[in-house]
Design an enzyme around this catalytic site. Structure first.
Site, PDB file in Angstrom:
ATOM      1  N   PRO A 189       0.816  -1.222   0.000  1.00 10.15           N
ATOM      2  CG  PRO A 189      -0.916  -1.595   1.534  1.00 10.15           C
ATOM      3  CD  PRO A 189       0.415  -2.136   1.097  1.00 10.15           C
ATOM      4  CB  THR A 190       3.956   2.216   1.798  1.00  9.72           C
ATOM      5  OG1 THR A 190       3.352   2.197   3.090  1.00  9.72           O
ATOM      6  CG2 THR A 190       4.980   3.336   1.744  1.00  9.72           C
ATOM      7  CB  CYS A 378     -19.729  27.552  25.827  1.00  8.41           C
ATOM      8  SG  CYS A 378     -20.383  28.540  24.456  1.00  8.41           S
ATOM      9  CG  LEU A 379     -25.554  24.831  26.190  1.00  6.57           C
ATOM     10  CD1 LEU A 379     -26.573  25.963  26.107  1.00  6.57           C
ATOM     11  CD2 LEU A 379     -25.875  23.748  25.157  1.00  6.57           C
ATOM     12  NE  ARG A 469     -25.317  32.876  16.206  1.00  8.56           N
ATOM     13  CZ  ARG A 469     -24.709  31.862  15.568  1.00  8.56           C
ATOM     14  NH1 ARG A 469     -24.884  30.622  16.007  1.00  8.56           N
ATOM     15  NH2 ARG A 469     -23.952  32.077  14.523  1.00  8.56           N
ATOM     16  CG  HIS A 514     -15.120  27.529  24.232  1.00  9.93           C
ATOM     17  ND1 HIS A 514     -15.698  26.267  24.230  1.00  9.93           N
ATOM     18  CD2 HIS A 514     -16.065  28.374  23.747  1.00  9.93           C
ATOM     19  CE1 HIS A 514     -16.928  26.353  23.752  1.00  9.93           C
ATOM     20  NE2 HIS A 514     -17.180  27.621  23.460  1.00  9.93           N
ATOM     21  CD  GLU A 516     -12.996  24.243  25.473  1.00  8.07           C
ATOM     22  OE1 GLU A 516     -13.974  24.122  24.716  1.00  8.07           O
ATOM     23  OE2 GLU A 516     -13.040  24.883  26.540  1.00  8.07           O
TER      24      GLU A 516
END
Length: 543
Positions: A189-190, A378-379, A469, A514, A516
């Site tokens: 495959p290579t 966030c949420l 938002r 966020h 993270e």
């Protein structure tokens, strides 16, 4: 004068081009070189901002507010360079720019074609994204042979020719499968993947051969002979028990030496001691906690890639094995909070849309009432405010206008005006486009002294990245505060709620941003580190 390493993949997708590229970049950075990385995505979307998390995975947000491929998250976690909007672009973005120029008449009536107009634009963006780096690694998304990738491959062929062999090289990742019945790895495959590359004018200089079994010397020699690649540039990359071992694995096989010699770079040796410490802390934890992660995209964990990595980093910082229990929020709606029993902490990440929201609200209530450490992102912050309004204030119809525009107690609503990272005023309405219309990128946040979040950061002002938002409704904020909700973080101008904390709770923090996106394995992140410490305390209490 920038040198370019173009990175392609063959045989199958998901070989880990991003991890391999970032690991090589980390070694070169450890040798004192200035390194940057680019990701070129062949899809026709302008950016991944409106793509389904189930199809694309996480949308990584850069400091300057670009919605980008999750591979940029890998890049920032492995090297110190901060990514920008110039580090990621798509076919859609390229065509949009070229067509806009055509409409303006910039091409003076010429027939617009893939060659030279599209390829020239791709080359321009690569050079711009590379900036003044010593080395720029440029990852081309997809697999060699895909129709979508052809303009990008042609562009790098041209650029490689234009800058010369001393300034450009090609690294190709392939799969070397192990056939159990034959008891050996297969190189065919290579060979065929490289043949496909060479048919379009690209000869790889380095082959990184991925496998779940060791690749012996004879197989590497065979690959070198059939692909016209130096034997020492055929790198065996077997599956590792942590991705943070990869820099050491590549370095041990001399990949960085090959690159430095090929480019004629003057630099020191690689000091990978920081990575050795990361690997040691990851593989030799002294403690263990179980944290429930309650979300709606659990069928594809790549939707939470940076968050999962951030929890791992917090475990490294605290020398703690963090077991994440992935719970679909709809399962909580259907099966109840028994799914949360016995966990040491609860994490509710961001998300969009109504599906699964009530399960998240139930998880928040469980954490608040049972004094289980909670982190909402966030949420996860918005549902924390909704839960508080419903069950402490008694507003049973409390909601977000994202889910119920008729609610008499819309404690979360659309942000209609704010300042972006540059100070420009952004305005939005319910009818605005979905793509590129959120509050995005790095924003200042003022922390309240004495709060849990201030204790984590030990700073009065922090900068974190946003992608939302909707925000807490300031019109109803006085009642929430009077009922005991703590506002421990506000936007730089004081207009928006950024962090809330619950009263009479050992550790309950929910943030609109966020965190993270700025966590790294070498440095961790103060908020996640504090969260895992709280989970450890809860675990010891329950033991």
């Amino acid at each position: 004068m920038t040198r370019y390493i173009f990175v392609t993949g063959g045989v199958v997708s998901s070989l880990g081009k991003g991890i391999a590229s970032a690991s090589l970049a980390a070694i070169l950075e450890a040798r004192g070189l200035k390194v940057t990385m680019l990701k070129l995505d062949p899809y026709i979307n302008v950016d991944p901002g409106t793509m389904s998390p189930f199809q694309h995975g996480e949308v990584f947000v850069t400091h300057d507010g670009a919605e980008t491929d999750l591979d940029l998250g890998h890049y920032e976690r492995f090297i110190r360079t901060t990514m920008t909007q110039n580090n990621n672009f798509t076919t859609g973005r390229v065509y949009e720019h070229v067509l806009r120029k055509e409409r303006r008449g910039d091409y003076l009536g010429a027939t617009i074609q893939v060659i030279p107009h599209i390829t020239d634009e791709i080359k321009r963006r690569i050079i711009k994204g590379a900036g003044d780096a010593d080395v720029a690694l440029v990852e081309i998304g997809g697999t060699v042979g895909d129709i979508e990738s052809q303009p990008f491959l042609e562009a790098i062929r041209q650029l490689r020719f234009e800058v010369g062999a001393r300034r450009a090289m090609l690294m190709h990742l392939t799969l070397v499968p192990y056939i159990a019945t034959a008891g050996e790895t297969k190189t065919k495959p290579t060979q065929h993947s490289v043949k496909e590359l060479r048919s379009i004018g690209l000869q790889p200089d380095v082959l990184v051969c991925r496998s779940d079994h060791p690749i012996d010397v004879s197989s590497r020699r065979k690959i070198a002979q059939f692909t016209n690649v130096e034997e020492r540039a055929v790198i065996a990359l077997e599956d590792a028990d942590t991705i943070y071992k990869i820099p050491g694995i590549l370095h041990s096989q001399g990949l960085d030496d090959f690159v430095v010699e090929r480019f004629g770079l003057q630099c020191g040796g690689a000091d990978l001691s920081e990575w050795d410490k990361v690997v040691d802390a990851k593989l030799n934890p002294e403690h263990e906690v179980t944290i429930a992660m309650v979300g709606k995209y659990m069928e594809l964990l790549d939707a939470y890639k940076s968050l999962i990595e951030a929890m791992s980093h917090a475990g490294i910082t605290n020398r703690t094995k963090v077991n994440l229990r992935y719970i679909d929020s709809e399962d909580i709606e259907n099966q109840g909070t028994g799914l949360l029993e016995g966990v040491d902490a609860i994490l509710v990440p961001g998300g969009f849309g109504l599906r699964g929201v009530e399960g998240k609200i139930t998880a928040v209530q469980f954490a608040r009432e049972n004094k289980v450490p909670y982190l909402g992102i966030c949420l996860g912050m918005q549902v924390a405010v909704i839960e508080f309004a419903r069950n402490v204030l008694g507003w049973k119809d409390a909601n977000s206008t994202e889910f119920d525009r008729t609610s008499a107690h819309a404690v979360v609503g659309l942000i209609t005006e704010w300042e972006d990272a540059t100070g420009a005023v952004e305005t939005r309405t319910e009818s605005s486009d979905l793509g590129g219309t959120m509050r995005l990128g790095a924003q200042e946040c003022q922390l309240e002294a004495g709060s849990l979040v201030h204790d984590c950061y030990t700073k009065d002002v922090i900068v974190e990245r946003h992608r939302h938002r909707y925000e807490v409704n300031n019109n109803l904020l006085p009642q929430l505060i009077e009922a005991g909700l703590k506002i421990s973080g506000r936007s730089g101008d004081g207009a928006l709620v950024e962090v809330v904390e619950a009263p009479d709770h050992p550790w309950f923090v929910a943030c609109q941003f966020h965190p993270e996106f700025t966590s790294t394995p070498r440095d961790g992140h103060p908020l996640f580190s504090g969260f895992v410490k709280a989970a450890l305390a809860q675990h010891q209490k329950n033991s």
